[in-house]
Motif scaffolding. Structure first.
Motif, PDB file in Angstrom:
ATOM      1  N   SER A   1      30.824 -59.644  92.265  1.00 12.92           N
ATOM      2  CA  SER A   1      32.190 -59.893  92.229  1.00 12.92           C
ATOM      3  C   SER A   1      33.049 -59.155  91.389  1.00 12.92           C
ATOM      4  O   SER A   1      32.557 -58.243  90.826  1.00 12.92           O
ATOM      5  N   SER A   2      34.074 -59.015  91.638  1.00 12.88           N
ATOM      6  CA  SER A   2      35.116 -58.232  90.824  1.00 12.88           C
ATOM      7  C   SER A   2      35.107 -58.645  89.224  1.00 12.88           C
ATOM      8  O   SER A   2      34.810 -59.846  88.882  1.00 12.88           O
ATOM      9  N   TRP A   3      35.543 -57.697  88.430  1.00  9.96           N
ATOM     10  CA  TRP A   3      35.578 -57.965  86.870  1.00  9.96           C
ATOM     11  C   TRP A   3      36.416 -56.922  86.593  1.00  9.96           C
ATOM     12  O   TRP A   3      36.747 -55.917  87.032  1.00  9.96           O
ATOM     13  N   HIS A   4      37.017 -57.332  85.186  1.00  8.28           N
ATOM     14  CA  HIS A   4      37.633 -56.307  84.207  1.00  8.28           C
ATOM     15  C   HIS A   4      37.275 -56.723  82.725  1.00  8.28           C
ATOM     16  O   HIS A   4      37.091 -58.012  82.463  1.00  8.28           O
ATOM     17  N   THR A   5      37.207 -55.882  81.990  1.00 11.70           N
ATOM     18  CA  THR A   5      36.800 -55.897  80.464  1.00 11.70           C
ATOM     19  C   THR A   5      37.761 -55.030  79.776  1.00 11.70           C
ATOM     20  O   THR A   5      38.494 -54.159  80.285  1.00 11.70           O
ATOM     21  N   HIS A   6      37.879 -55.472  78.578  1.00 12.42           N
ATOM     22  CA  HIS A   6      38.840 -54.899  77.735  1.00 12.42           C
ATOM     23  C   HIS A   6      38.295 -54.323  76.359  1.00 12.42           C
ATOM     24  O   HIS A   6      37.645 -55.303  75.903  1.00 12.42           O
ATOM     25  N   ASP A   7      38.604 -53.270  76.053  1.00 14.01           N
ATOM     26  CA  ASP A   7      38.005 -52.777  74.897  1.00 14.01           C
ATOM     27  C   ASP A   7      39.079 -52.296  73.903  1.00 14.01           C
ATOM     28  O   ASP A   7      40.179 -51.985  74.180  1.00 14.01           O
ATOM     29  N   VAL A   8      39.125 -52.073  72.425  1.00  8.15           N
ATOM     30  CA  VAL A   8      39.947 -51.728  71.469  1.00  8.15           C
ATOM     31  C   VAL A   8      39.313 -51.166  70.599  1.00  8.15           C
ATOM     32  O   VAL A   8      37.992 -51.258  70.163  1.00  8.15           O
ATOM     33  N   PHE A   9      39.860 -49.827  70.016  1.00 10.05           N
ATOM     34  CA  PHE A   9      39.174 -48.978  69.019  1.00 10.05           C
ATOM     35  C   PHE A   9      40.236 -48.308  68.043  1.00 10.05           C
ATOM     36  O   PHE A   9      41.474 -48.123  68.366  1.00 10.05           O
ATOM     37  N   VAL A  10      39.848 -47.957  66.943  1.00  9.14           N
ATOM     38  CA  VAL A  10      40.504 -47.444  65.939  1.00  9.14           C
ATOM     39  C   VAL A  10      39.729 -46.282  65.250  1.00  9.14           C
ATOM     40  O   VAL A  10      38.461 -46.553  64.666  1.00  9.14           O
ATOM     41  N   THR A  11      40.296 -45.132  64.999  1.00  5.14           N
ATOM     42  CA  THR A  11      39.350 -44.123  64.351  1.00  5.14           C
ATOM     43  C   THR A  11      40.305 -43.374  63.394  1.00  5.14           C
ATOM     44  O   THR A  11      41.675 -43.237  63.473  1.00  5.14           O
ATOM     45  N   TRP A  12      39.683 -43.175  62.275  1.00 10.55           N
ATOM     46  CA  TRP A  12      40.311 -42.638  60.907  1.00 10.55           C
ATOM     47  C   TRP A  12      39.612 -41.527  60.424  1.00 10.55           C
ATOM     48  O   TRP A  12      38.298 -41.633  60.121  1.00 10.55           O
ATOM     49  N   LYS A  13      40.281 -40.391  60.629  1.00 15.15           N
ATOM     50  CA  LYS A  13      39.367 -39.215  59.963  1.00 15.15           C
ATOM     51  C   LYS A  13      40.452 -38.261  59.043  1.00 15.15           C
ATOM     52  O   LYS A  13      40.991 -37.353  59.420  1.00 15.15           O
ATOM     53  N   PRO A  14      40.485 -38.558  57.609  1.00 13.71           N
ATOM     54  CA  PRO A  14      41.327 -37.985  57.020  1.00 13.71           C
ATOM     55  C   PRO A  14      40.724 -36.631  56.927  1.00 13.71           C
ATOM     56  O   PRO A  14      39.305 -36.356  56.531  1.00 13.71           O
TER      57      PRO A  14
END
Length: 698
Positions: A641-654
């Motif tokens: 069947s059809s499907w969809h997913t969601h991801d979130v991300f945060v990157t900190w590189k001082p």
């Protein structure tokens, strides 16, 4: 779905108010089509390559921290993992509908390399690649048979080329040594990982890198909260790499790379590739995978001599699997029940590749020609406590390849790339297989191609290619045999197989523009259509029933023809404070004999990423949506069947200050805990996973 994705991509930059800093200086890694492609011939920007190519770079690996091939190729169109959803020892590559874990030698249709060393593994109900992604800084995917010229005939699907980390990746100007520590955690499966890297530059001519990684994970849960059996593991990996430059103009170099990944899967499922029927049927066993790769490369650029730029690469790989302590071990017996016997399986490959690039430029033409020789010897070892295995025949596969590829560029607008490769192969079975009727086999495969790229103006370009490749049969396909059962006749070695043949056509266009909405931004789009006609496909021969009057049949036959066609899109927008990416793929297939859709056909997919950057704080964040349409193929197990997913991300590189050298990666995969199954996977995908990684360089 595609139109909606493109609309969002085009609209994203209107939300920003930007100053003057170029996008490429404020975060990096988001202009996907602006990345340099190394494996298609002369290095060139991806959008200017007359072939469908994609790269996964270090920043992608750091942000996504993939555990499986499905994770690795989330944003690469036309490429996915097949087999298990979350078992690192149960996945194989699939490119444009070619590749799976269920068909013997399917992965021979995709060429995989690590630092130029050919990799291959095939075993019943196992995956094909066991390397730890922590060792790599780059993965290049070249889709389609046009890749056969430089990598070897038989690349019906394409090429996946992995590159390990280098000391120079961590040493900036003025630094002689760097010590880097990394730790990460993932909530699903309670996974922990740790790694350390030591990079040192002893002089302008000599640098070394040593890396050691450890990871452990329990069984992960799917979106319904049900544990996915056999997904737990313990894993060690290490890398030693050094480069020494010498010569009057430092135009010579030696690079040595040695890596190992050692995976332990105690009391794991025997059917690593998954499947509701096979997992309980085969039970559990203690499984160990060891993947070794060693390469020694010598390069002489011959400064001042345009005719010579020589590279010689000697490599050795050993991919091995051992299985012990079967829960159904009492069923171990000669024949097909040997899958439940203690056993050792490995492929050991030694390869020498010598390649020279000549600069033949004249007038308005910038010309280069690559000529090469590749010699390869592969030994397959497959033993069990019940003796030699009829369906995992041992033997040697020797190949010699000669190839040439030109690149002729007129006025920086028209690019013509012809290529031709001829491979000579000889397969010799083991003595045990010879006793079953196997004899040595000699084959020849020819792979010609022609690719064109034309820049209409600074914004628009069109490209196309036509290619043909042939895949020689493997040890499995030639020498597998099987005794009769109570109801079915026996199987004999398949000594008269013809090589598989693929004729491919690609057409596409690219569009790019800088300073589109603000100073320093960039929007790039590349669309590729393809058509692949495969002939003499090798497949299992149907077995007549006992009493039908039919005698034993060859295990494999050239019985199928297939057509695979479709289109792909890659697009990216990068600016000082915003970025967006889109990838779309649609693959259609047809078995020309039966008219059905091939079971390896991937669903139509869209990957859409939107994000923001805060350069003043070295911070970036984003959201990604992956969507797949419903699909029905010739097998119920690969329909979904059809499907969809969601991801979130945060990157900190001082980059400076008291936290300079620190990296923090936070993300949530499958944010809404979606319960779904990818159509090329035989079990459900993991549910919500919260991930955190910390790294610090000193």
């Amino acid at each position: 779905m595609l139109s909606a994705a493109l609309a969002v991509l085009a609209a994203a930059p209107h939300a920003q108010a930007q100053q003057t800093t170029p996008a490429q200086q404020s975060g990096g890694g988001f202009a996907l089509l602006g990345r340099i492609v190394l494996g298609a011939g002369s290095p060139k920007v991806a959008i200017d390559t007359p072939q469908a190519v994609s790269t996964v770079e270090q920043e992608d690996l750091d942000r996504d921290r993939p555990q499986t091939l499905s994770d690795l190729f989330k944003t690469v169109p036309g490429v996915s993992g097949a087999g298990a959803s979350a078992r690192p020892a149960g996945q194989a590559f699939n490119i444009r509908g070619i590749g799976n874990t269920e068909q013997t030698a399917s992965e021979a249709r995709i060429i995989v390399t690590v630092d130029g060393a050919p990799k291959f593994f095939e075993q019943y109900r196992m995956g094909s690649f066991f390397g730890d992604f922590e060792l790599f800084k780059r993965v290049e995917v070249l889709r389609g048979p046009a890749s056969s010229t430089l990598y070897g005939s038989g690349a019906l699907g394409g090429v996946v080329a992995f590159t390990t980390k280098d000391a120079s990746d961590f040493l900036t100007d003025g630094q002689d040594r760097v010590l880097r520590f990394k730790a990460d955690y993932a909530s699903n499966g309670d996974a922990y990982g740790a790694g350390v890297i030591w990079a040192q530059r002893y002089s302008d001519q000599f640098e070394t890198l040593a890396a050691l990684n450890y990871g452990t994970r329990g069984e992960v849960d799917d979106g319904a909260g049900v544990a996915i059996a056999g997904t737990g593991f313990d894993r060690w990996s290490g890398l030693l790499k050094g480069k020494y430059s010498f010569g009057a103009n430092a135009d010579q170099s030696l690079t040595l790379s040695m890596s190992r990944t050692d995976g332990d899967l105690p009391n794991s499922v025997v059917a690593q590739s998954g499947g509701a029927i096979f997992i309980p049927s085969f039970g559990n066993a203690d499984i160990r995978t060891i993947d070794d790769t060693a390469t020694l490369q010598y390069r002489h650029e011959f400064a001042g001599n345009p005719w010579l730029d020589l590279t010689a690469t000697l490599s050795y790989t050993d991919t091995a699997v051992t299985k012990r302590n079967f829960t159904f071990g009492m069923m171990c017996a000669p024949g097909q029940m040997q899958v439940l016997c203690d056993g050792d399986f490995s492929y050991r490959t030694t390869s020498l590749k010598i390649e020279n690039t000549s600069d033949l430029s004249m007038g308005a033409w910038d010309n280069s020609v690559i000529v090469g020789l590749q010699v390869q010897n592969q030994q397959r070892i497959a033993t069990s406590s019940a003796g030699p295995m009829e369906f995992h025949p041992e033997g040697r596969d020797r190949k010699i390849g000669l190839y040439a590829q030109g690149e002729f560029v007129y006025d920086d607008r028209l690019t013509i790339i012809p290529g031709l490769r001829v491979d000579f192969g000889r397969l010799r079975p083991s003595d045990a297989v010879i006793a079953q009727g196997g004899v040595a086999s000699d084959e020849t495969a020819v792979s010609p191609k022609l690719a064109l790229h034309y820049k209409i103006n600074d914004d628009w370009a069109v490209f196309g290619s036509i290619a043909r490749t042939e895949r020689m049969p493997t040890l499995d396909e030639l020498y597998s045999s099987g005794a009769p059962t109570a109801t079915l006749v026996g199987r004999t070695p398949s000594l008269n197989l013809l090589p598989e043949k693929a004729n491919s056509v690609e057409l596409g266009f690219a569009w790019q523009r800088d300073n589109l909405f603000s100073d320093g931004d960039s929007l790039q789009v590349k669309v590729t259509g393809f058509h692949n006609d495969v002939q003499d496909l090798i497949a299992t021969t149907p077995r007549p029933t006992v009493g039908s009057g039919a005698g034993p049949v060859p295990y494999y036959s050239n019985i199928n023809r297939a057509r695979l066609w479709g289109a792909e899109l890659e697009a990216s927008y990068d600016a000082e404070r915003w970025f967006a990416q889109a990838a779309w793929s649609k693959v259609k297939t047809k078995d020309k004999t039966t008219g059905i859709v091939l079971t390896d056909t991937p669903a139509e997919t869209v990957a859409l990423t939107l994000g923001a950057k805060i350069p003043a704080h070295d911070l970036s964040m984003g959201w990604r949506m992956n969507w797949a349409d419903a699909i029905k193929t010739g097998s119920a197990t690969t329909s979904a069947s059809s499907w969809h997913t969601h991801d979130v991300f945060v990157t900190w590189k001082p980059s400076t200050g008291r936290f300079g050298g620190t990296e923090v990666q936070f993300g949530v995969d499958n944010l809404f805990d979606r319960d779904y199954r990818q159509n090329l996977a035989l079990d459900k995908a993991p549910g919500r996973t919260v991930k955190l990684a910390l790294a610090r360089s000193f």
